[in-house]
Design a protein around this motif. Structure first.
Motif, PDB file in Angstrom:
ATOM      1  N   UNK A 164      -9.362  20.497  13.499  1.00 22.38           N
ATOM      2  CA  UNK A 164     -10.297  20.102  12.436  1.00 22.38           C
ATOM      3  C   UNK A 164      -9.714  18.981  11.587  1.00 22.38           C
ATOM      4  N   UNK A 165      -8.417  19.084  11.267  1.00 25.05           N
ATOM      5  CA  UNK A 165      -7.774  18.021  10.486  1.00 25.05           C
ATOM      6  C   UNK A 165      -7.765  16.723  11.280  1.00 25.05           C
ATOM      7  N   UNK A 166      -7.409  16.811  12.548  1.00 22.23           N
ATOM      8  CA  UNK A 166      -7.332  15.614  13.392  1.00 22.23           C
ATOM      9  C   UNK A 166      -8.697  14.938  13.528  1.00 22.23           C
ATOM     10  N   UNK A 167      -9.759  15.753  13.593  1.00 15.03           N
ATOM     11  CA  UNK A 167     -11.109  15.204  13.793  1.00 15.03           C
ATOM     12  C   UNK A 167     -11.736  14.681  12.505  1.00 15.03           C
ATOM     13  N   UNK A 168     -11.230  15.115  11.347  1.00 14.49           N
ATOM     14  CA  UNK A 168     -11.922  14.800  10.098  1.00 14.49           C
ATOM     15  C   UNK A 168     -11.095  14.057   9.065  1.00 14.49           C
ATOM     16  N   UNK A 169      -9.843  13.773   9.362  1.00 15.87           N
ATOM     17  CA  UNK A 169      -8.983  13.146   8.361  1.00 15.87           C
ATOM     18  C   UNK A 169      -8.288  11.911   8.921  1.00 15.87           C
ATOM     19  N   UNK A 170      -8.391  10.814   8.200  1.00 14.73           N
ATOM     20  CA  UNK A 170      -7.619   9.606   8.495  1.00 14.73           C
ATOM     21  C   UNK A 170      -6.692   9.360   7.317  1.00 14.73           C
ATOM     22  N   UNK A 171      -5.413   9.182   7.578  1.00  8.95           N
ATOM     23  CA  UNK A 171      -4.440   8.978   6.508  1.00  8.95           C
ATOM     24  C   UNK A 171      -3.999   7.521   6.507  1.00  8.95           C
ATOM     25  N   UNK A 172      -4.188   6.866   5.372  1.00 10.25           N
ATOM     26  CA  UNK A 172      -3.722   5.490   5.182  1.00 10.25           C
ATOM     27  C   UNK A 172      -2.538   5.546   4.230  1.00 10.25           C
ATOM     28  N   UNK A 173      -1.407   5.064   4.646  1.00 14.29           N
ATOM     29  CA  UNK A 173      -0.239   5.128   3.770  1.00 14.29           C
ATOM     30  C   UNK A 173       0.675   3.936   4.013  1.00 14.29           C
ATOM     31  N   UNK A 174       1.518   3.687   3.022  1.00 14.96           N
ATOM     32  CA  UNK A 174       2.465   2.572   3.071  1.00 14.96           C
ATOM     33  C   UNK A 174       3.771   3.066   3.677  1.00 14.96           C
ATOM     34  N   UNK A 175       4.085   2.595   4.874  1.00 12.28           N
ATOM     35  CA  UNK A 175       5.351   2.964   5.501  1.00 12.28           C
ATOM     36  C   UNK A 175       6.502   2.302   4.764  1.00 12.28           C
ATOM     37  N   UNK A 176       7.631   2.987   4.695  1.00 12.53           N
ATOM     38  CA  UNK A 176       8.786   2.493   3.936  1.00 12.53           C
ATOM     39  C   UNK A 176       9.282   1.165   4.473  1.00 12.53           C
ATOM     40  N   UNK A 177       9.202   0.977   5.783  1.00 17.46           N
ATOM     41  CA  UNK A 177       9.776  -0.232   6.385  1.00 17.46           C
ATOM     42  C   UNK A 177       8.771  -1.375   6.519  1.00 17.46           C
ATOM     43  N   UNK A 178       7.561  -1.223   5.966  1.00 17.71           N
ATOM     44  CA  UNK A 178       6.577  -2.298   6.032  1.00 17.71           C
ATOM     45  C   UNK A 178       6.934  -3.397   5.041  1.00 17.71           C
ATOM     46  N   UNK A 179       6.795  -4.665   5.491  1.00 18.33           N
ATOM     47  CA  UNK A 179       7.121  -5.802   4.627  1.00 18.33           C
ATOM     48  C   UNK A 179       6.021  -6.053   3.597  1.00 18.33           C
ATOM     49  N   UNK A 180       4.768  -5.989   4.025  1.00 18.54           N
ATOM     50  CA  UNK A 180       3.647  -6.281   3.133  1.00 18.54           C
ATOM     51  C   UNK A 180       3.295  -5.044   2.313  1.00 18.54           C
ATOM     52  N   UNK A 181       3.281  -5.199   0.988  1.00 16.61           N
ATOM     53  CA  UNK A 181       2.902  -4.090   0.127  1.00 16.61           C
ATOM     54  C   UNK A 181       1.393  -3.897   0.154  1.00 16.61           C
ATOM     55  N   UNK A 182       0.965  -2.669   0.025  1.00 14.08           N
ATOM     56  CA  UNK A 182      -0.449  -2.329   0.104  1.00 14.08           C
ATOM     57  C   UNK A 182      -1.143  -2.677  -1.209  1.00 14.08           C
ATOM     58  N   UNK A 183      -2.019  -3.687  -1.165  1.00 16.56           N
ATOM     59  CA  UNK A 183      -2.820  -3.986  -2.349  1.00 16.56           C
ATOM     60  C   UNK A 183      -4.240  -3.454  -2.123  1.00 16.56           C
ATOM     61  N   UNK A 184      -5.102  -3.607  -3.126  1.00 16.40           N
ATOM     62  CA  UNK A 184      -6.434  -3.023  -3.039  1.00 16.40           C
ATOM     63  C   UNK A 184      -7.242  -3.630  -1.894  1.00 16.40           C
ATOM     64  N   UNK A 185      -7.143  -4.951  -1.690  1.00 19.61           N
ATOM     65  CA  UNK A 185      -7.906  -5.590  -0.616  1.00 19.61           C
ATOM     66  C   UNK A 185      -7.510  -5.024   0.750  1.00 19.61           C
ATOM     67  N   UNK A 186      -6.214  -4.867   0.965  1.00 18.24           N
ATOM     68  CA  UNK A 186      -5.727  -4.314   2.244  1.00 18.24           C
ATOM     69  C   UNK A 186      -6.177  -2.865   2.408  1.00 18.24           C
ATOM     70  N   UNK A 187      -6.068  -2.102   1.342  1.00 21.27           N
ATOM     71  CA  UNK A 187      -6.479  -0.698   1.399  1.00 21.27           C
ATOM     72  C   UNK A 187      -7.965  -0.579   1.726  1.00 21.27           C
ATOM     73  N   UNK A 188      -8.815  -1.381   1.057  1.00 20.14           N
ATOM     74  CA  UNK A 188     -10.246  -1.304   1.301  1.00 20.14           C
ATOM     75  C   UNK A 188     -10.613  -1.764   2.707  1.00 20.14           C
ATOM     76  N   UNK A 189      -9.868  -2.707   3.256  1.00 19.98           N
ATOM     77  CA  UNK A 189     -10.121  -3.129   4.632  1.00 19.98           C
ATOM     78  C   UNK A 189      -9.811  -1.993   5.609  1.00 19.98           C
ATOM     79  N   UNK A 190      -8.722  -1.283   5.369  1.00 18.89           N
ATOM     80  CA  UNK A 190      -8.389  -0.135   6.217  1.00 18.89           C
ATOM     81  C   UNK A 190      -9.431   0.980   6.055  1.00 18.89           C
ATOM     82  N   UNK A 191      -9.951   1.130   4.842  1.00 17.19           N
ATOM     83  CA  UNK A 191     -11.022   2.107   4.626  1.00 17.19           C
ATOM     84  C   UNK A 191     -12.279   1.697   5.392  1.00 17.19           C
ATOM     85  N   UNK A 192     -12.570   0.400   5.393  1.00 17.19           N
ATOM     86  CA  UNK A 192     -13.744  -0.096   6.130  1.00 17.19           C
ATOM     87  C   UNK A 192     -13.610   0.230   7.613  1.00 17.19           C
TER      88      UNK A 192
END
Length: 201
Positions: free
Chosen positions: A35-63
Motif C-alpha cells: 500500500x505504501x509503495x502504491x500510494x506514496x512518492x517520496x521527494x527528498x534532498x540526498x546528502x551528496x546532491x550538488x544542487x540544493x532543492x528550491x521551490x521550483x525544483x520541488x514543484x517540478x518533481x511534484x508535477x
C-alpha cells in the motif's frame, strides 16, 4: 522505498499495523508495504546532491508525481529545508507571498491538495513564551496568515507527557471545517493519537 527515508516509512508501517516500534519486526508488513509503495512518492534532498532543492525544483518533481503516479496530495515537510531564493528587492513576506501564489497555481492547475509544514520563528531573546503557535508565528507571517486556506498548529507544551494540543487557527470562509482546538494523547503501543478524556474542546 525502504532506503528512501526509513524513519518515515517505519512510522507509516507502525501506524498502519497499529503497533509500537518494538513490535514492528513481528508484524506482517506484506500488504502494508504494498500500500505504501502504491500510494506514496517520496521527494527528498540526498546528502551528496550538488544542487540544493528550491521551490521550483520541488514543484517540478511534484508535477512529475502528479502526471506519472496520479498524486492527489503533496506534503512539504518542512518548509525551511528548501533553498529559498529571494530576489534582491524582496523581503521575507514578499518572497512568501510569491511562493504561496506559485503553490496555489500548481494546486489549481493539477487539482492537488498541498499541505506545508512550517516551524514557528524563534521568540525574541529573553522571551521564552511563544503561546499557541499560529500562522503569524511563521517567518514571513503576513503572507501565511493572509493566503493560506487553512492553519493548523501542533504543540506539546509539556515535553514530559505524550499530550499534544492541536489548534485549527484558520479556515477560509466558504471552505469546509471550523476553527477549534483539541488535546490528543499519543499512544506508543498502537502508534496513534486519541482524544484526552475530559479535556476542554
Amino acid at each position: 522505498f525502504e532506503t528512501d527515508i526509513p524513519i518515515l516509512v517505519d512510522g507509516l508501517r507502525q501506524t498502519m499495523a497499529k503497533c509500537g516500534k518494538h513490535d514492528l519486526a513481528r508484524a506482517d508488513l506484506t500488504e502494508i508495504d504494498a500500500a505504501i509503495r502504491d500510494n506514496l512518492s517520496i521527494i527528498y534532498q540526498a546528502v551528496d546532491e550538488d544542487d540544493e532543492m528550491d521551490l521550483d525544483r520541488f514543484m517540478e518533481l511534484c508535477r512529475i508525481a502528479v502526471v506519472r503516479d496520479g498524486c492527489r496530495m503533496v506534503v512539504l515537510d518542512p518548509w525551511n529545508e528548501l533553498e529559498h531564493k529571494r530576489r534582491r528587492d524582496e523581503n521575507e513576506t514578499e518572497y512568501a507571498n510569491r511562493s504561496i501564489r506559485a503553490i496555489k497555481h500548481f494546486m489549481r492547475t493539477h487539482n492537488v491538495a498541498v499541505w506545508i509544514v512550517a516551524h514557528p520563528a524563534k521568540p525574541a531573546e529573553g522571551n521564552t513564551k511563544l503561546g499557541i503557535p499560529g500562522l503569524y508565528h511563521i517567518s514571513g507571517s503576513a503572507a501565511w496568515a493572509n493566503k493560506a486556506d487553512y492553519g493548523v498548529s501542533y504543540t506539546r507544551p509539556d515535553k514530559t507527557t505524550n499530550i499534544a494540543k492541536v489548534h485549527v487557527t484558520k479556515v477560509r470562509m466558504g471552505m469546509p471545517g471550523r476553527e477549534g482546538a483539541i488535546e490528543l494523547e499519543y499512544d506508543w503501543r498502537v502508534s496513534a493519537f486519541r482524544p484526552v478524556m475530559g479535556a476542554p474542546q
